[in-house]
Motif scaffolding. Structure first.
Motif, PDB file in Angstrom:
ATOM      1  N   ILE A  90       3.081   9.600  10.379  1.00 51.85           N
ATOM      2  CA  ILE A  90       2.578  10.365   9.537  1.00 51.85           C
ATOM      3  C   ILE A  90       1.874  11.650   9.874  1.00 51.85           C
ATOM      4  O   ILE A  90       1.613  11.664  10.888  1.00 51.85           O
ATOM      5  CB  ILE A  90       1.549   9.524   8.969  1.00 51.85           C
ATOM      6  CG1 ILE A  90       0.214   9.252   9.701  1.00 51.85           C
ATOM      7  CG2 ILE A  90       2.122   8.150   8.250  1.00 51.85           C
ATOM      8  CD1 ILE A  90      -1.106   8.411   9.228  1.00 51.85           C
ATOM      9  N   ASN A 116       1.944  -0.028  12.370  1.00 56.40           N
ATOM     10  CA  ASN A 116       2.148   1.407  11.671  1.00 56.40           C
ATOM     11  C   ASN A 116       1.073   2.254  12.467  1.00 56.40           C
ATOM     12  O   ASN A 116       0.282   2.012  13.277  1.00 56.40           O
ATOM     13  CB  ASN A 116       2.190   1.294  10.172  1.00 56.40           C
ATOM     14  CG  ASN A 116       0.722   0.903   9.585  1.00 56.40           C
ATOM     15  OD1 ASN A 116      -0.192   0.898  10.174  1.00 56.40           O
ATOM     16  ND2 ASN A 116       0.633   0.696   8.219  1.00 56.40           N
ATOM     17  N   GLU A 125      -1.515   3.857  11.009  1.00 61.10           N
ATOM     18  CA  GLU A 125      -2.885   3.524  10.578  1.00 61.10           C
ATOM     19  C   GLU A 125      -3.611   2.562  11.493  1.00 61.10           C
ATOM     20  O   GLU A 125      -4.531   2.561  11.610  1.00 61.10           O
ATOM     21  CB  GLU A 125      -2.854   3.161   9.284  1.00 61.10           C
ATOM     22  CG  GLU A 125      -2.865   4.277   8.198  1.00 61.10           C
ATOM     23  CD  GLU A 125      -1.365   4.379   7.929  1.00 61.10           C
ATOM     24  OE1 GLU A 125      -0.404   3.873   8.353  1.00 61.10           O
ATOM     25  OE2 GLU A 125      -1.131   5.252   6.888  1.00 61.10           O
ATOM     26  N   ASP A 158       5.810   5.171  11.799  1.00 62.95           N
ATOM     27  CA  ASP A 158       5.844   6.198  10.581  1.00 62.95           C
ATOM     28  C   ASP A 158       5.933   7.672  10.851  1.00 62.95           C
ATOM     29  O   ASP A 158       6.279   8.428   9.743  1.00 62.95           O
ATOM     30  CB  ASP A 158       4.718   5.658   9.438  1.00 62.95           C
ATOM     31  CG  ASP A 158       5.166   4.522   8.739  1.00 62.95           C
ATOM     32  OD1 ASP A 158       6.525   4.042   8.923  1.00 62.95           O
ATOM     33  OD2 ASP A 158       4.050   3.763   8.279  1.00 62.95           O
ATOM     34  N   GLY A 172       1.296   4.431   1.424  1.00 61.86           N
ATOM     35  CA  GLY A 172       0.637   5.316   2.215  1.00 61.86           C
ATOM     36  C   GLY A 172       1.141   6.653   2.317  1.00 61.86           C
ATOM     37  O   GLY A 172       2.150   7.025   1.329  1.00 61.86           O
ATOM     38  N   PRO A 173       1.066   7.831   3.116  1.00 59.52           N
ATOM     39  CA  PRO A 173       1.470   9.103   2.725  1.00 59.52           C
ATOM     40  C   PRO A 173       2.972   9.275   3.227  1.00 59.52           C
ATOM     41  O   PRO A 173       3.672   9.971   2.494  1.00 59.52           O
ATOM     42  CB  PRO A 173       0.894   9.626   4.121  1.00 59.52           C
ATOM     43  CG  PRO A 173       0.523   8.701   4.883  1.00 59.52           C
ATOM     44  CD  PRO A 173       0.006   7.778   4.144  1.00 59.52           C
ATOM     45  N   ASN A 174       3.640   8.052   3.713  1.00 62.19           N
ATOM     46  CA  ASN A 174       5.303   8.229   3.845  1.00 62.19           C
ATOM     47  C   ASN A 174       5.739   7.825   2.457  1.00 62.19           C
ATOM     48  O   ASN A 174       6.887   8.469   2.099  1.00 62.19           O
ATOM     49  CB  ASN A 174       5.504   7.280   4.875  1.00 62.19           C
ATOM     50  CG  ASN A 174       5.795   7.924   6.236  1.00 62.19           C
ATOM     51  OD1 ASN A 174       5.505   9.108   6.620  1.00 62.19           O
ATOM     52  ND2 ASN A 174       6.514   7.537   7.239  1.00 62.19           N
ATOM     53  N   PRO A 203       0.791  -1.111   0.021  1.00 62.75           N
ATOM     54  CA  PRO A 203      -0.158   0.028  -0.072  1.00 62.75           C
ATOM     55  C   PRO A 203       0.813   1.261   0.115  1.00 62.75           C
ATOM     56  O   PRO A 203       1.798   1.420   0.669  1.00 62.75           O
ATOM     57  CB  PRO A 203      -0.704  -0.137   1.404  1.00 62.75           C
ATOM     58  CG  PRO A 203      -0.756  -1.632   1.634  1.00 62.75           C
ATOM     59  CD  PRO A 203       0.513  -2.029   1.116  1.00 62.75           C
TER      60      PRO A 203
END
Length: 350
Positions: free
Chosen positions: A296, A266, A268, A294, A98-100, A96
């Motif tokens: 985020i 993580n 999320e 992470d 993700g924002p990172n 996936p």
């Protein structure tokens, strides 16, 4: 009469009309036809080829045609002519995004551009082997966010491509930047233990695509628990929804020796736990401490703000860009300690 009204115009961007509303890429052949010269002459002008006598009038005519048709030379064609390109291929695993990861992609692009290098991103899947990607694009360097197979890496290096991998633990005998995921898990446990927690839970992801990262982080959690004299962590899968968070929280808090601190795979996953706690009328860290991974942007906006491990991907991107630029220039690559990249961000959840 303009090209838009004569039924066969050159169109906009890099396409030209074909009568069906579709567009096709403008080629050097189109430029040659527009300028009234050979395709070889177009190539000489565009590439500023030395030892070719092109009159100023012809050069201006070619450049005017380039501008009129909005022609952009193909990166693949340039690569074929030169044997390499100014492209840096960023190979993403099938995980996936993700924002990172998105932030990392932006950072590596920003770091490479001042050196005349262009980052291009591709994802690897079963149907798109790494060899198919680099052979087609002929990049000057390849960046991987997971390790490459030994044969893949050997073939790329033999083709003169500089290879840099990151974000997973190092593979013995091969050169890559290591951001050890086992350290990430260890730091989570060490923080919880330092704040008084003796029974640790682990919120695992339910997405098989991240299993490589997950198992390394969980290994770090388990070895830290063993080294600190704590019980084996209580591992539960947690999907990204409130009912899953509720079920995990109930299980961790049950029994005579309940879990008091949870390491989430993580951020999320940590949000799912916090949402489950809120739904049950519980709050972190009073009823259950939670720490993510992470950092985020939304982590600081959670309720309560989330304690997490930051992998500092901006620093990773800068290091990888410097490594690539040095390799291209034939200089010694910079040195970096992965432990300096991973940092603990303490907020209110743990």
């Amino acid at each position: 009469m303009t090209s838009a009204s004569n039924g066969r115009g050159t169109g906009t961007g890099n396409g030209s009309g074909n009568g069906s509303g579709a567009t096709r890429r403008v080629t050097a052949k189109d430029v040659a036809r527009e300028a009234g010269v050979s395709q070889a002459t177009v190539s000489y002008v565009i590439n500023n080829t030395a030892h070719q006598k092109i009159s100023d009038e012809t050069r201006e005519r070619v450049l005017a045609a380039v501008a009129a048709l909005r022609y952009t030379p193909s990166a693949a064609a340039r690569a074929l002519r030169r044997g390499s390109s100014d492209l840096v291929l960023l190979v993403l695993p099938d995980v996936p995004l993700g924002p990172n990861i998105a932030h990392f992609m932006e950072s590596i692009t920003d770091e490479l551009e001042p050196h005349g290098l262009t980052a291009i991103t591709r994802r690897t899947r079963d149907s798109t082997p790494v060899s198919g990607l680099w052979r087609e694009l002929r990049p000057v360097a390849v960046i991987g966010l997971s390790s490459f197979g030994e044969q893949d890496e050997l073939e790329m290096r033999e083709a003169g491509i500089h290879v840099v991998s990151a974000l997973l633990s190092p593979v013995s005998g091969r050169s890559m930047l290591s951001v050890p995921q086992t350290l990430v898990g260890r730091m989570q446990v060490e923080h919880l233990a330092a704040t008084g927690h003796r029974r640790i839970g682990y919120a695992a992801p339910d997405d098989a695509r991240v299993s490589e990262y997950f198992h390394l982080r969980l290994y770090g959690v388990r070895t830290a628990c063993l080294d600190l004299g704590l019980d084996e962590p209580y591992v539960l899968p947690v999907s990204l929804d409130v009912p899953a968070g509720e079920a995990a929280v109930r299980a961790w808090r049950a029994g005579e020796n309940p879990v008091t601190g949870v390491c989430a795979y993580n951020d999320e996953t940590a949000f799912a736990i916090l949402s489950g706690m809120y739904s049950l009328g519980l709050a972190a860290p009073r009823d259950l401490a939670v720490i993510g991974v992470d950092n985020i942007p939304l982590a600081q906006l959670a309720t309560p703000p989330l304690t997490t491990i930051d992998q500092n991907l901006e620093a990773v991107a800068a290091f990888m860009a410097r490594t690539i630029v040095a390799a291209i220039a034939g200089r010694r690559p910079p040195r970096s300690r992965a432990a300096d990249v991973v940092t603990l961000v303490v907020r209110e959840s743990a």
